[in-house]
Design a protein around this motif. Structure first.
Motif, PDB file in Angstrom:
ATOM      1  N   GLU A   1     -15.346   0.732   1.076  1.00 34.75           N
ATOM      2  CA  GLU A   1     -14.440   2.150   0.962  1.00 34.75           C
ATOM      3  C   GLU A   1     -14.164   2.591   2.299  1.00 34.75           C
ATOM      4  O   GLU A   1     -15.300   2.725   3.216  1.00 34.75           O
ATOM      5  N   ASN A   2     -12.802   3.030   2.709  1.00 30.06           N
ATOM      6  CA  ASN A   2     -12.745   3.717   3.908  1.00 30.06           C
ATOM      7  C   ASN A   2     -12.399   5.205   3.789  1.00 30.06           C
ATOM      8  O   ASN A   2     -11.645   5.447   3.090  1.00 30.06           O
TER       9      ASN A   2
ATOM     10  N   ASN B   1      -8.766   6.347   4.526  1.00 23.53           N
ATOM     11  CA  ASN B   1      -8.026   5.983   3.488  1.00 23.53           C
ATOM     12  C   ASN B   1      -8.070   7.242   2.275  1.00 23.53           C
ATOM     13  O   ASN B   1      -7.289   7.649   1.804  1.00 23.53           O
TER      14      ASN B   1
ATOM     15  N   GLY C   1      -6.692  10.405   3.471  1.00 20.62           N
ATOM     16  CA  GLY C   1      -5.140  10.280   3.226  1.00 20.62           C
ATOM     17  C   GLY C   1      -4.537  10.564   1.918  1.00 20.62           C
ATOM     18  O   GLY C   1      -3.723  11.085   1.855  1.00 20.62           O
ATOM     19  N   ILE C   2      -5.292   9.758   0.875  1.00 23.63           N
ATOM     20  CA  ILE C   2      -4.794  10.104  -0.641  1.00 23.63           C
ATOM     21  C   ILE C   2      -5.133  11.454  -0.895  1.00 23.63           C
ATOM     22  O   ILE C   2      -4.058  11.867  -1.761  1.00 23.63           O
TER      23      ILE C   2
ATOM     24  N   SER D   1      -2.136  13.462   0.371  1.00 24.28           N
ATOM     25  CA  SER D   1      -0.888  13.054  -0.176  1.00 24.28           C
ATOM     26  C   SER D   1      -1.122  13.454  -1.830  1.00 24.28           C
ATOM     27  O   SER D   1       0.046  14.313  -1.992  1.00 24.28           O
TER      28      SER D   1
ATOM     29  N   HIS E   1      -9.588   3.627  -3.822  1.00 23.68           N
ATOM     30  CA  HIS E   1      -9.608   4.954  -2.774  1.00 23.68           C
ATOM     31  C   HIS E   1      -8.823   6.026  -3.651  1.00 23.68           C
ATOM     32  O   HIS E   1      -9.344   7.073  -3.451  1.00 23.68           O
TER      33      HIS E   1
ATOM     34  N   SER F   1      -1.383  -6.235   0.819  1.00 22.28           N
ATOM     35  CA  SER F   1      -1.503  -5.159   1.102  1.00 22.28           C
ATOM     36  C   SER F   1      -1.934  -5.027   2.877  1.00 22.28           C
ATOM     37  O   SER F   1      -2.656  -5.939   3.199  1.00 22.28           O
TER      38      SER F   1
ATOM     39  N   ASN G   1      -3.454  -2.957   4.329  1.00 23.40           N
ATOM     40  CA  ASN G   1      -4.804  -2.200   4.256  1.00 23.40           C
ATOM     41  C   ASN G   1      -5.765  -3.143   4.550  1.00 23.40           C
ATOM     42  O   ASN G   1      -6.951  -2.932   4.719  1.00 23.40           O
ATOM     43  N   TRP G   2      -5.642  -4.285   3.817  1.00 23.11           N
ATOM     44  CA  TRP G   2      -6.756  -5.385   3.832  1.00 23.11           C
ATOM     45  C   TRP G   2      -6.700  -6.091   5.268  1.00 23.11           C
ATOM     46  O   TRP G   2      -5.619  -6.553   5.619  1.00 23.11           O
TER      47      TRP G   2
END
Length: 243
Positions: free
Chosen positions: A25-26, A29, A32-33, A36, A65, A97, A99-100
């Motif tokens: 887990e980042n 990220n 950011g979510i 949002s 996330h 993705s 993100n990976w």
């Protein structure tokens, strides 16, 4: 055929299980979510499949996330349930993705106990060389695509070990820090693959002109740069690349 079963919504966050294969887990990220969701609300669903190991729960293969962010905000998670989602399918989904990262696919391969990935993970942790360079060194060519599909093979272990030895010699003896750059290693790999490279000669040449081995913009530039140093002041010149 569609594997879709249903859509649900819940604040029972314990309903979801994060598979060991998933990337770590980042926190960036998650934040950011959270931001949002605060601005526009929950506008998309995560993707899950019924867990075989944990009865009554769902394995998350896209959206871990989002769960953490929703939990922090105390908001329900919207989830789409799909049946018969194989690990290979999960890889393909995440392969789309941005993100990976390669590290995430390495973790997946290690978790699945794929021998080539376990081997590369050991070298990666010990040597701290960019993963994309190690994939080339020990696979024989640029193979990030097959690596992400969990099809990568360590076909050239001896070659990889030799290149690693050369890199460590450059760094230790002449403090050539760029020798660990991925682009340098790709360029050096092209030199080694010609079969004309003599490491003792290169080290002797560096004792005279290590300052000439400089940072380059791309692998081809490094191949040409290595060639220039290799031939510096000598009459028996060797050509590794066409200029």
């Amino acid at each position: 055929m569609s594997k879709y079963i249903k859509t649900g919504e819940t604040t029972d966050y314990s309903l979801f299980v994060i598979p060991k294969h998933q990337r770590d887990e980042n926190e960036g990220n998650v934040k950011g979510i959270v931001k949002s969701i605060k601005e526009v609300g929950v506008i998309s669903a995560i993707s899950v499949t019924p867990s075989i190991e944990y009865e009554g729960k769902y394995e998350v293969y896209d959206g871990q996330h989002v769960i953490t962010a929703s939990k922090r905000l105390g908001l329900p998670v919207v989830y789409n349930v799909f049946k018969d989602v194989s690990k290979r399918a999960m890889v393909l989904v995440n392969n789309k993705s941005r993100n990976w990262k390669l590290d995430d696919y390495l973790k997946w391969g290690v978790t699945d106990d794929i021998a080539d990935y376990c081997f590369l993970d050991k070298v990666y942790k010990e040597e701290k060389i960019p993963l994309t360079a190690l994939i080339m060194m020990y696979g024989g060519f640029y193979a990030n695509k097959s690596f992400k599909e969990l099809n990568w093979k360590s076909l050239t272990v001896e070659r990889g070990n030799n290149i690693l030895r050369y890199v460590k010699d450059f760094e230790k003896t002449y403090n050539i820090k760029q020798s660990r750059y991925a682009r340098f290693i790709w360029g050096l790999g092209a030199v080694v693959d010609t079969g004309k490279y003599d490491h003792e000669r290169m080290m002797m040449q560096l004792s005279k002109c290590s300052r000439l081995l400089t940072k380059q913009a791309n692998p081809k530039g490094y191949t040409e740069n290595i060639q220039d140093v290799y031939n510096y002041g000598l009459s028996n010149k060797v050509q590794f690349t066409q200029k």
